[in-house]
Design a protein around this motif. Structure first.
Motif, PDB file in Angstrom:
ATOM      1  N   LYS A 151      40.206   6.684   8.303  1.00 27.98           N
ATOM      2  CA  LYS A 151      40.622   8.072   8.096  1.00 27.98           C
ATOM      3  C   LYS A 151      41.938   8.139   7.332  1.00 27.98           C
ATOM      4  CE  LYS A 151      38.375  10.052  12.165  1.00 27.98           C
ATOM      5  NZ  LYS A 151      38.603  10.686  13.476  1.00 27.98           N
ATOM      6  N   TYR A 152      42.855   7.252   7.664  1.00 23.92           N
ATOM      7  CA  TYR A 152      44.142   7.208   6.974  1.00 23.92           C
ATOM      8  C   TYR A 152      43.950   6.814   5.509  1.00 23.92           C
ATOM      9  CZ  TYR A 152      49.112   6.195   6.373  1.00 23.92           C
ATOM     10  OH  TYR A 152      50.406   6.190   5.934  1.00 23.92           O
ATOM     11  N   ALA A 153      43.053   5.854   5.250  1.00 23.31           N
ATOM     12  CA  ALA A 153      42.768   5.444   3.875  1.00 23.31           C
ATOM     13  C   ALA A 153      42.129   6.589   3.089  1.00 23.31           C
ATOM     14  CB  ALA A 153      41.854   4.219   3.867  1.00 23.31           C
ATOM     15  N   ALA A 154      41.285   7.380   3.745  1.00 23.16           N
ATOM     16  CA  ALA A 154      40.665   8.518   3.070  1.00 23.16           C
ATOM     17  C   ALA A 154      41.716   9.557   2.679  1.00 23.16           C
ATOM     18  CB  ALA A 154      39.604   9.142   3.975  1.00 23.16           C
ATOM     19  N   VAL A 155      42.668   9.802   3.564  1.00 15.95           N
ATOM     20  CA  VAL A 155      43.746  10.747   3.246  1.00 15.95           C
ATOM     21  C   VAL A 155      44.604  10.210   2.103  1.00 15.95           C
ATOM     22  CG1 VAL A 155      45.865  11.782   4.154  1.00 15.95           C
ATOM     23  CG2 VAL A 155      43.791  11.792   5.529  1.00 15.95           C
ATOM     24  N   LEU A 156      44.907   8.921   2.137  1.00 13.32           N
ATOM     25  CA  LEU A 156      45.683   8.317   1.042  1.00 13.32           C
ATOM     26  C   LEU A 156      44.947   8.422  -0.285  1.00 13.32           C
ATOM     27  CD1 LEU A 156      47.198   5.081   2.618  1.00 13.32           C
ATOM     28  CD2 LEU A 156      48.420   7.081   1.807  1.00 13.32           C
ATOM     29  N   THR A 157      43.629   8.218  -0.258  1.00 12.57           N
ATOM     30  CA  THR A 157      42.843   8.302  -1.483  1.00 12.57           C
ATOM     31  C   THR A 157      42.908   9.701  -2.074  1.00 12.57           C
ATOM     32  OG1 THR A 157      41.353   6.568  -0.702  1.00 12.57           O
ATOM     33  CG2 THR A 157      40.539   7.979  -2.456  1.00 12.57           C
ATOM     34  N   LEU A 158      42.774  10.715  -1.223  1.00 10.16           N
ATOM     35  CA  LEU A 158      42.871  12.097  -1.720  1.00 10.16           C
ATOM     36  C   LEU A 158      44.254  12.392  -2.282  1.00 10.16           C
ATOM     37  CD1 LEU A 158      40.930  14.152   0.960  1.00 10.16           C
ATOM     38  CD2 LEU A 158      40.337  13.840  -1.436  1.00 10.16           C
ATOM     39  N   THR A 159      45.284  11.923  -1.589  1.00 10.35           N
ATOM     40  CA  THR A 159      46.649  12.187  -2.036  1.00 10.35           C
ATOM     41  C   THR A 159      46.946  11.500  -3.357  1.00 10.35           C
ATOM     42  OG1 THR A 159      47.318  12.349   0.273  1.00 10.35           O
ATOM     43  CG2 THR A 159      49.065  12.069  -1.350  1.00 10.35           C
ATOM     44  N   ILE A 160      46.637  10.236  -3.445  1.00  6.23           N
ATOM     45  CA  ILE A 160      46.905   9.481  -4.677  1.00  6.23           C
ATOM     46  C   ILE A 160      46.052  10.014  -5.827  1.00  6.23           C
ATOM     47  CG2 ILE A 160      46.791   7.195  -5.750  1.00  6.23           C
ATOM     48  CD1 ILE A 160      47.311   6.072  -2.885  1.00  6.23           C
ATOM     49  N   GLY A 161      44.804  10.372  -5.534  1.00  8.89           N
ATOM     50  CA  GLY A 161      43.944  10.962  -6.566  1.00  8.89           C
ATOM     51  C   GLY A 161      44.486  12.283  -7.068  1.00  8.89           C
ATOM     52  N   GLY A 162      45.028  13.094  -6.158  1.00  3.12           N
ATOM     53  CA  GLY A 162      45.629  14.366  -6.569  1.00  3.12           C
ATOM     54  C   GLY A 162      46.845  14.166  -7.450  1.00  3.12           C
ATOM     55  N   ILE A 163      47.666  13.179  -7.099  1.00  2.78           N
ATOM     56  CA  ILE A 163      48.858  12.895  -7.909  1.00  2.78           C
ATOM     57  C   ILE A 163      48.453  12.393  -9.293  1.00  2.78           C
ATOM     58  CG2 ILE A 163      50.854  11.353  -8.122  1.00  2.78           C
ATOM     59  CD1 ILE A 163      51.075  11.544  -5.021  1.00  2.78           C
ATOM     60  N   THR A 164      47.467  11.487  -9.336  1.00  8.99           N
ATOM     61  CA  THR A 164      47.013  10.961 -10.623  1.00  8.99           C
ATOM     62  C   THR A 164      46.395  12.054 -11.478  1.00  8.99           C
ATOM     63  OG1 THR A 164      46.569   8.857  -9.512  1.00  8.99           O
ATOM     64  CG2 THR A 164      45.638   9.136 -11.687  1.00  8.99           C
ATOM     65  N   SER A 165      45.634  12.944 -10.842  1.00 10.97           N
ATOM     66  CA  SER A 165      45.043  14.061 -11.592  1.00 10.97           C
ATOM     67  C   SER A 165      46.117  15.008 -12.101  1.00 10.97           C
ATOM     68  CB  SER A 165      44.062  14.825 -10.707  1.00 10.97           C
ATOM     69  OG  SER A 165      42.993  14.003 -10.350  1.00 10.97           O
ATOM     70  N   SER A 166      47.152  15.210 -11.309  1.00 12.85           N
ATOM     71  CA  SER A 166      48.257  16.067 -11.754  1.00 12.85           C
ATOM     72  C   SER A 166      48.938  15.483 -12.984  1.00 12.85           C
ATOM     73  CB  SER A 166      49.280  16.242 -10.638  1.00 12.85           C
ATOM     74  OG  SER A 166      48.700  16.849  -9.534  1.00 12.85           O
ATOM     75  N   ILE A 167      49.106  14.177 -12.998  1.00 12.77           N
ATOM     76  CA  ILE A 167      49.692  13.527 -14.179  1.00 12.77           C
ATOM     77  C   ILE A 167      48.806  13.769 -15.393  1.00 12.77           C
ATOM     78  CG2 ILE A 167      50.239  11.281 -15.211  1.00 12.77           C
ATOM     79  CD1 ILE A 167      51.086  10.401 -12.338  1.00 12.77           C
ATOM     80  N   GLY A 168      47.479  13.659 -15.199  1.00 16.35           N
ATOM     81  CA  GLY A 168      46.551  13.924 -16.304  1.00 16.35           C
ATOM     82  C   GLY A 168      46.610  15.358 -16.778  1.00 16.35           C
ATOM     83  N   ILE A 169      46.767  16.298 -15.842  1.00 14.45           N
ATOM     84  CA  ILE A 169      46.862  17.714 -16.222  1.00 14.45           C
ATOM     85  C   ILE A 169      48.133  17.971 -17.030  1.00 14.45           C
ATOM     86  CG2 ILE A 169      47.238  20.037 -15.292  1.00 14.45           C
ATOM     87  CD1 ILE A 169      45.268  19.269 -13.051  1.00 14.45           C
ATOM     88  N   PHE A 170      49.250  17.403 -16.576  1.00 14.18           N
ATOM     89  CA  PHE A 170      50.495  17.587 -17.322  1.00 14.18           C
ATOM     90  C   PHE A 170      50.425  16.928 -18.694  1.00 14.18           C
ATOM     91  CE2 PHE A 170      52.456  18.105 -12.981  1.00 14.18           C
ATOM     92  CZ  PHE A 170      52.613  19.477 -13.115  1.00 14.18           C
ATOM     93  N   ALA A 171      49.762  15.782 -18.775  1.00 10.47           N
ATOM     94  CA  ALA A 171      49.593  15.137 -20.082  1.00 10.47           C
ATOM     95  C   ALA A 171      48.729  16.007 -20.988  1.00 10.47           C
ATOM     96  CB  ALA A 171      48.957  13.759 -19.901  1.00 10.47           C
TER      97      ALA A 171
END
Length: 156
Positions: free
Chosen positions: A89-109
Motif C-alpha cells: 500500500k505504501y509503494a502504491a502511494v509512492l507510485t502515485l506521488t512520484i508519477g504525479g510529480i513526473t507528470s507535473s514536470i512534463g506539463i511545465f515542460a
C-alpha cells in the motif's frame, strides 16, 4: 546480518542502479532509439525513486516479502502477511506521488514549449502520457498483489 538490513541495502542498490541506467539511457546515443519508443527513463526513475524511498523508510524488506509470499503461494502466519500488505500500500502511494510529480514536470515542460509551437510539444506530451500509463500499470499490479495476499489471509 539480519534480513531487514540486507534487503535495505539491496533496495538502495536497485534504486541507484535504476536511476543511473535511466540517466545513461538519456545520455547514450546507442540506447536513444529504445528510450525514445518506450520512454524507459521515466519508468526507471519511477522504480528507482520508489525503491530508494522504501529503503529509507524501512519498508523494502516487507515489500520484497510481499512478492515472495505471492510467488511461493504458501500459507504464512498473519504477522508476516500484514506488514507486507502495508508495504505494498505504501509503494502504491509512492507510485502515485512520484508519477504525479513526473507528470507535473512534463506539463511545465510542455507549457514552456508553447512559445516554440510545433515539434517541441510532442516529447513533453509523450512523457505525460507514458508516465500516466506506467503509473496505471504499476497500480494494477499492486491491486492484483493485494488481492492475492488478501485471499491468502482469508484462505486460512
Amino acid at each position: 546480518m539480519d534480513k531487514k538490513r540486507k534487503s535495505g541495502r539491496v533496495g538502495t542498490i536497485i534504486g541507484f542502479l535504476c536511476i543511473a541506467v535511466a540517466f545513461l539511457s538519456m545520455v547514450s546515443s546507442s540506447l536513444r532509439r529504445i528510450t525514445d519508443i518506450f520512454d524507459l527513463p521515466t519508468l526507471l526513475y519511477l522504480s528507482g525513486i520508489k525503491c530508494l524511498l522504501l529503503s529509507t523508510f524501512g519498508w523494502i524488506h516487507h515489500y520484497f516479502n510481499a512478492w515472495k509470499i505471492c510467488a511461493s503461494r504458501k500459507a504464512l502466519p498473519e504477522k508476516d502477511i500484514q506488514p507486507a500488505v502495508q508495504a505494498v500500500k505504501y509503494a502504491a502511494v509512492l507510485t502515485l506521488t512520484i508519477g504525479g510529480i513526473t507528470s507535473s514536470i512534463g506539463i511545465f515542460a510542455m507549457l514552456n514549449y508553447t512559445k516554440q509551437w510545433g515539434a517541441m510539444i510532442a516529447p513533453a506530451l509523450a512523457q505525460i502520457t507514458l508516465t500516466f500509463f506506467y503509473v496505471a500499470v504499476e497500480e494494477t499490479v499492486y491491486a492484483i498483489l493485494l488481492f492475492q495476499m488478501k485471499y491468502m489471509l482469508l484462505k486460512k
